[in-house]
Design a protein around this motif. Structure first.
Motif, short mmCIF file in Angstrom:
data_model
loop_
_atom_site.label_atom_id
_atom_site.label_comp_id
_atom_site.label_asym_id
_atom_site.label_seq_id
_atom_site.Cartn_x
_atom_site.Cartn_y
_atom_site.Cartn_z
N VAL A 1 -6.76 6.49 1.59
CA VAL A 1 -5.62 5.42 1.60
C VAL A 1 -6.07 4.44 2.90
N ARG A 2 -6.75 4.75 3.59
CA ARG A 2 -6.94 3.99 5.05
C ARG A 2 -8.19 3.19 4.71
N VAL A 3 -8.96 3.09 3.37
CA VAL A 3 -10.09 2.46 3.06
C VAL A 3 -9.79 1.05 2.53
N PRO B 1 -16.18 -0.10 0.41
CA PRO B 1 -17.42 0.35 0.82
C PRO B 1 -17.99 1.80 0.75
N TRP B 2 -19.06 1.97 0.12
CA TRP B 2 -19.57 3.36 0.01
C TRP B 2 -19.78 4.06 0.88
N ARG B 3 -20.12 3.56 2.37
CA ARG B 3 -20.25 4.54 3.44
C ARG B 3 -18.76 4.82 3.91
N ARG B 4 -17.85 4.15 3.50
CA ARG B 4 -16.42 4.39 3.89
C ARG B 4 -15.79 5.25 3.05
N LEU B 5 -16.25 4.91 1.72
CA LEU B 5 -15.43 5.82 0.49
C LEU B 5 -15.95 7.21 0.56
N PHE B 6 -17.32 7.33 0.84
CA PHE B 6 -17.97 8.67 0.62
C PHE B 6 -17.37 9.81 1.31
N PRO B 7 -16.93 9.77 2.66
CA PRO B 7 -16.11 11.00 3.26
C PRO B 7 -14.98 11.23 2.30
N SER B 8 -14.26 10.55 1.94
CA SER B 8 -13.09 11.03 1.15
C SER B 8 -13.31 11.57 -0.13
N MET C 1 0.76 -1.20 0.07
CA MET C 1 0.05 0.06 0.02
C MET C 1 0.95 1.18 0.04
N LEU C 2 1.74 1.45 0.82
CA LEU C 2 2.71 2.38 1.02
C LEU C 2 3.51 2.70 -0.29
N THR C 3 3.96 1.73 -0.95
CA THR C 3 4.76 1.66 -2.24
C THR C 3 4.00 2.17 -3.30
N GLY C 4 2.93 1.50 -3.47
CA GLY C 4 2.02 2.03 -4.50
C GLY C 4 1.46 3.45 -4.29
N THR C 5 1.25 4.01 -3.00
CA THR C 5 0.96 5.51 -2.92
C THR C 5 2.10 6.30 -3.19
N LEU C 6 3.20 5.88 -2.95
CA LEU C 6 4.66 6.73 -3.33
C LEU C 6 4.81 6.72 -4.73
N CYS D 1 -6.43 15.96 2.85
CA CYS D 1 -7.20 15.16 3.89
C CYS D 1 -7.98 14.17 3.07
N GLY D 2 -8.60 14.40 2.02
CA GLY D 2 -9.60 13.32 1.54
C GLY D 2 -8.68 12.17 0.80
N VAL D 3 -7.48 12.50 0.47
CA VAL D 3 -6.41 11.37 -0.01
C VAL D 3 -6.09 10.45 1.05
N MET D 4 -5.70 11.35 2.35
CA MET D 4 -5.26 10.49 3.42
C MET D 4 -6.25 9.55 3.98
#
Length: 322
Positions: A308-310, A121-128, A1-6, A302-305
């Motif tokens: 990446v947690r979802v 999950p849409w409910r967790r994706l929606f805030p970002s 996940m970290l490598t892909g984000t970088l 903040c949206g990106v951060m």
């Protein structure tokens, strides 16, 4: 996940350079900048293709056809529309419209690729998604207010720029979805090889486009000095820089991210390109962004951060009776 984000961050920083070219070459037609950039990309890819010829030889005819499609729509057509939009509306408005890509791609991928990648999950994706959309809205409001305050603003050209930016969004919604399809279907292939293949596929398209543009301008009697314009060495140097860093290295980094991350997530990380493009545009303007613009940038980050947690949830295949 970290490598892909970088890798996605690196791609965004490099791709932000493509928003600079039209501002530095305002007298050059957008089509010439597009074919010039990808002609440079194709020429840079040739020695890289020779060094990687063993891996390229493993590509099938279908693979090369896919590379041509990606090059034509995700490279040439996208950049013609983007460069035209920037020349008509300035950098910030098209940048913000292109900045909707994280939302558009995330939604498209979550609807299209949930069986392969798992469903975010849409409910967790929606805030970002909401944070990213709010950030884009904040920056866009600043630019619209500046437009209304400018008595010399050409609203028609701004509207044309916005429309062209929307076409560019459509091109680059299609590109990462199809590109990810190939990369996820070929996990044993190197992202570097696929980036080089797209560069090689771009070269004949760019050469053909350059020839058609040159002959067409001559037939119509344009006084633009072809083939390299009024500032040939600057044009060549800028196209070489964008071709190497934005086209080849940027594509390599994006391919590496696409192999490591779900498509719905990596699509949101295109926000790094928006942030980089805004930073470069304000450096060229020689001033700091307005407070509301900074608020918008903060919301984007903040949206990106949050995104990446979802973690994707596996989709349970439905049983079908015979």
């Amino acid at each position: 996940m970290l490598t892909g984000t970088l890798y996605a961050l690196a791609a965004g920083l490099l791709w932000g350079l493509v928003f600079v070219g039209p501002l530095l070459l305002p007298e050059y037609p957008a089509a010439l900048q597009s074919v010039g950039r990808y002609l440079a990309f194709g020429l840079i890819a040739l020695p890289l293709a020779w060094m990687d010829r063993a891996s390229l030889a493993r590509l099938t005819r279908a693979d090369w056809l896919e590379a041509v499609k990606l090059a034509a729509i995700g490279n040439l057509l996208y950049y013609v529309c983007l460069a035209s939009a920037i020349q008509r509306a300035g950098a910030p408005l098209p940048t913000m419209i292109i900045g909707t890509l994280p939302v558009v791609i995330a939604i498209s991928a979550n609807l299209r690729d949930h069986r392969r990648d798992g469903r975010l999950p849409w409910r967790r994706l929606f805030p970002s998604l909401l944070l990213i959309a709010m950030g884009i809205a904040c920056v866009n409001r600043v630019e619209l207010l500046a437009l209304r305050a400018d008595p010399d603003a050409d609203l028609t050209r701004y509207a044309q720029g916005a429309l062209l930016a929307l076409v560019a969004v459509a091109c680059w919604t299609w590109y990462p979805l199809r590109n990810a399809d190939w990369l996820r279907a070929h996990p044993d292939r190197s992202p570097r090889t696929w980036a080089t293949a797209q560069g090689v596929a771009t070269l004949p398209l760019a050469l053909t486009g350059y020839a058609l543009l040159w002959s067409g301008m001559a037939a119509l009697g344009h006084d633009f000095p072809m083939p390299l314009g009024p500032r040939p060495w600057f044009f060549i140097g800028l196209m070489a820089v964008i071709g190497l860093f934005a086209s080849w290295i940027g594509t390599l980094c994006w391919n590496a991210a696409s192999q490591r991350l779900p498509t719905a997530l990596v699509g949101q990380l295109i926000v790094f390109e928006t942030l980089a493009a805004l930073a470069y545009a304000y450096v060229l303007r020689g001033r700091m962004p307005e407070p509301l613009t900074l608020v918008g940038i903060g919301l984007l980050v903040c949206g990106v951060m949050w995104a990446v947690r979802v973690k994707p949830e596996r989709v349970v295949a439905e049983a079908h009776s015979a």
